[in-house]
Each structure stands twice: as C-alpha cells, then as structure tokens.
Design a protein around this motif. Structure first.
Motif, PDB file in Angstrom:
ATOM      1  N   SER A  80       0.841  -1.191   0.000  1.00 14.12           N
ATOM      2  CA  SER A  80       0.000   0.000   0.000  1.00 14.12           C
ATOM      3  C   SER A  80       0.878   1.243   0.000  1.00 14.12           C
ATOM      4  O   SER A  80       1.880   1.308   0.710  1.00 14.12           O
ATOM      5  CB  SER A  80      -0.908   0.026   1.226  1.00 14.12           C
ATOM      6  OG  SER A  80      -1.798  -1.061   1.196  1.00 14.12           O
ATOM      7  N   LEU A  81       0.486   2.217  -0.801  1.00 14.90           N
ATOM      8  CA  LEU A  81       1.191   3.493  -0.882  1.00 14.90           C
ATOM      9  C   LEU A  81       0.256   4.605  -0.428  1.00 14.90           C
ATOM     10  O   LEU A  81      -0.962   4.466  -0.461  1.00 14.90           O
ATOM     11  CB  LEU A  81       1.655   3.751  -2.316  1.00 14.90           C
ATOM     12  CG  LEU A  81       2.541   2.680  -2.953  1.00 14.90           C
ATOM     13  CD1 LEU A  81       2.778   2.995  -4.417  1.00 14.90           C
ATOM     14  CD2 LEU A  81       3.857   2.584  -2.214  1.00 14.90           C
ATOM     15  N   ALA A  82       0.799   5.722  -0.038  1.00 14.40           N
ATOM     16  CA  ALA A  82       0.032   6.907   0.371  1.00 14.40           C
ATOM     17  C   ALA A  82      -0.969   6.573   1.468  1.00 14.40           C
ATOM     18  O   ALA A  82      -2.142   6.891   1.383  1.00 14.40           O
ATOM     19  CB  ALA A  82      -0.665   7.537  -0.835  1.00 14.40           C
ATOM     20  N   GLY A  83      -0.484   5.884   2.511  1.00  7.80           N
ATOM     21  CA  GLY A  83      -1.340   5.582   3.656  1.00  7.80           C
ATOM     22  C   GLY A  83      -2.462   4.622   3.346  1.00  7.80           C
ATOM     23  O   GLY A  83      -3.520   4.671   3.973  1.00  7.80           O
ATOM     24  N   GLY A  84      -2.291   3.771   2.371  1.00 12.09           N
ATOM     25  CA  GLY A  84      -3.312   2.783   2.035  1.00 12.09           C
ATOM     26  C   GLY A  84      -4.248   3.211   0.928  1.00 12.09           C
ATOM     27  O   GLY A  84      -5.160   2.470   0.558  1.00 12.09           O
ATOM     28  N   ALA A  85      -4.081   4.433   0.401  1.00 11.14           N
ATOM     29  CA  ALA A  85      -4.968   4.923  -0.654  1.00 11.14           C
ATOM     30  C   ALA A  85      -4.744   4.188  -1.977  1.00 11.14           C
ATOM     31  O   ALA A  85      -5.670   4.020  -2.760  1.00 11.14           O
ATOM     32  CB  ALA A  85      -4.779   6.426  -0.851  1.00 11.14           C
ATOM     33  N   VAL A  86      -3.511   3.747  -2.206  1.00 10.93           N
ATOM     34  CA  VAL A  86      -3.180   3.049  -3.444  1.00 10.93           C
ATOM     35  C   VAL A  86      -2.512   1.722  -3.087  1.00 10.93           C
ATOM     36  O   VAL A  86      -1.597   1.679  -2.276  1.00 10.93           O
ATOM     37  CB  VAL A  86      -2.213   3.884  -4.324  1.00 10.93           C
ATOM     38  CG1 VAL A  86      -1.828   3.129  -5.576  1.00 10.93           C
ATOM     39  CG2 VAL A  86      -2.823   5.235  -4.648  1.00 10.93           C
ATOM     40  N   THR A  87      -3.006   0.654  -3.681  1.00 11.21           N
ATOM     41  CA  THR A  87      -2.410  -0.665  -3.466  1.00 11.21           C
ATOM     42  C   THR A  87      -1.766  -1.122  -4.758  1.00 11.21           C
ATOM     43  O   THR A  87      -2.366  -1.031  -5.824  1.00 11.21           O
ATOM     44  CB  THR A  87      -3.484  -1.682  -3.023  1.00 11.21           C
ATOM     45  OG1 THR A  87      -4.092  -1.217  -1.826  1.00 11.21           O
ATOM     46  CG2 THR A  87      -2.860  -3.049  -2.784  1.00 11.21           C
ATOM     47  N   TYR A  88      -0.538  -1.601  -4.637  1.00 16.49           N
ATOM     48  CA  TYR A  88       0.183  -2.073  -5.806  1.00 16.49           C
ATOM     49  C   TYR A  88       0.479  -3.554  -5.645  1.00 16.49           C
ATOM     50  O   TYR A  88       0.965  -3.981  -4.605  1.00 16.49           O
ATOM     51  CB  TYR A  88       1.493  -1.291  -5.993  1.00 16.49           C
ATOM     52  CG  TYR A  88       2.226  -1.690  -7.237  1.00 16.49           C
ATOM     53  CD1 TYR A  88       1.816  -1.222  -8.476  1.00 16.49           C
ATOM     54  CD2 TYR A  88       3.305  -2.559  -7.186  1.00 16.49           C
ATOM     55  CE1 TYR A  88       2.471  -1.597  -9.633  1.00 16.49           C
ATOM     56  CE2 TYR A  88       3.967  -2.937  -8.334  1.00 16.49           C
ATOM     57  CZ  TYR A  88       3.543  -2.455  -9.549  1.00 16.49           C
ATOM     58  OH  TYR A  88       4.190  -2.838 -10.693  1.00 16.49           O
ATOM     59  N   GLU A  89       0.153  -4.332  -6.654  1.00 20.08           N
ATOM     60  CA  GLU A  89       0.422  -5.769  -6.662  1.00 20.08           C
ATOM     61  C   GLU A  89       1.686  -6.052  -7.450  1.00 20.08           C
ATOM     62  O   GLU A  89       1.754  -5.741  -8.640  1.00 20.08           O
ATOM     63  CB  GLU A  89      -0.743  -6.518  -7.330  1.00 20.08           C
ATOM     64  CG  GLU A  89      -2.033  -6.512  -6.565  1.00 20.08           C
ATOM     65  CD  GLU A  89      -2.085  -7.618  -5.533  1.00 20.08           C
ATOM     66  OE1 GLU A  89      -1.465  -8.667  -5.739  1.00 20.08           O
ATOM     67  OE2 GLU A  89      -2.748  -7.401  -4.507  1.00 20.08           O
TER      68      GLU A  89
END
Length: 170
Positions: A80-89
């Motif tokens: 998760s990036l930006a405090g969980g706002a964006v998730t990258y697989e």
C-alpha cells in the motif's frame, strides 16, 4: 526470443533426465524447496517454492561435481502506498537455474557445496542473471537429504532468498 530460451531449458532438463537414467542412478537427485526472500526481494515477494533436479558424479570419496537445474516461483506481494490509498500488486517471479554443482563431504552425514550458473527468468519484464547457491546438507537417511541454502540471482535487481529443501536420491 524467450520462447527459444524456454525451449532450450526444457530440452536441457529432458537431456538431464535421460542421462540420469543411463548412468549410475544413485547420484540423481530431485526434491522441493521453500524459501523466504531477503534483502530487496522481501519488498516485492513474500514466499517462494521450487523444485530441484541435479546429477552429481563422484570425483573422489569426498568430492562430487555435477549439474543442477530446477524451478523457483516467488510469490508477489501487495504493498500500500500513500497511507493505504493506493495498493500495488507485484507480480510473481519465476526462474529456471542452469548451473554447475560441487559438493564436499567432510562426513557421511554432512555436505556443503555450491551451484553456480545462470538463472533464466520466465517473466516478460525482467532478465535472467548470474545464479549462485551455497548450501549445507544433512543426510536424514541413505536416500533423503535436508538442506539449507542461500539463493541469489543477480541482474538489474538482485533476487535473494534463504531456502530449506528436501532432496531424494534415486
């Protein structure tokens, strides 16, 4: 190009199996491994499973030389990036190592050695790289070995892991 490389690896594995059936079978080994990525690899992979296939020839009572191959599948991780706002697989990584192998037997129960060669990457977006795998093994029975190894594939991004494996001698 990748299809040709993959076909070459498959042919090499079939040749290894055929050769193992025509020579002293007591030195043909196959098994499984499980590993945990370490270093940079732990940022994009969580766990790895694999297969090992090798054939060793006895140079002396204390020393073997041979060839090794197999398959390594490292499972990608979700970050998760930006405090969980964006998730990258991150995608799974797959390698097929093709290596020369040496083993030294200080006692019947213990052995140590290394595999050195090249690991072919099966993913489209990464290249293969230099492959090294130092290991320590313990003979549980006459035909079963437990081993611990450090696996490293060096390319533009190093992939490293610590693995535990179980090999069976045929």
């Amino acid at each position: 190009m990748r299809k040709n490389t993959f076909l070459l690896v498959i042919l090499a594995m079939v040749s290894l199996t055929t050769m193992a059936q025509t020579v002293d079978r007591s030195n043909f080994k196959a098994g499984i491994l499980a590993g945990m990525p370490v270093g940079d690899a732990s940022n994009y992979s969580t766990f790895a499973l694999g297969l090992d296939v090798a054939h060793h020839w006895g140079v002396s009572e204390l020393f073997d030389a041979g060839i090794a191959t197999g398959y390594i599948h490292a499972f990608g991780e979700s970050n998760s990036l930006a405090g969980g706002a964006v998730t990258y697989e991150f995608e799974d990584l797959q390698f097929i190592p093709v290596a020369a192998a040496i083993r030294i037997y200080p006692t019947y129960e213990f052995k140590f050695g290394a595999d050195v060669g090249y690991a072919l990457a099966l993913n489209e977006n990464i290249d293969g790289g230099f492959y090294i795998r130092p290991s320590i093994g313990y003979n549980i029975t006459g035909n079963t070995e437990l081993n611990v190894s450090y696996i490293k594939v060096s390319n533009e991004v190093d992939f490293s892991m610590v693995a535990v494996g179980l090999l069976f001698l045929f």
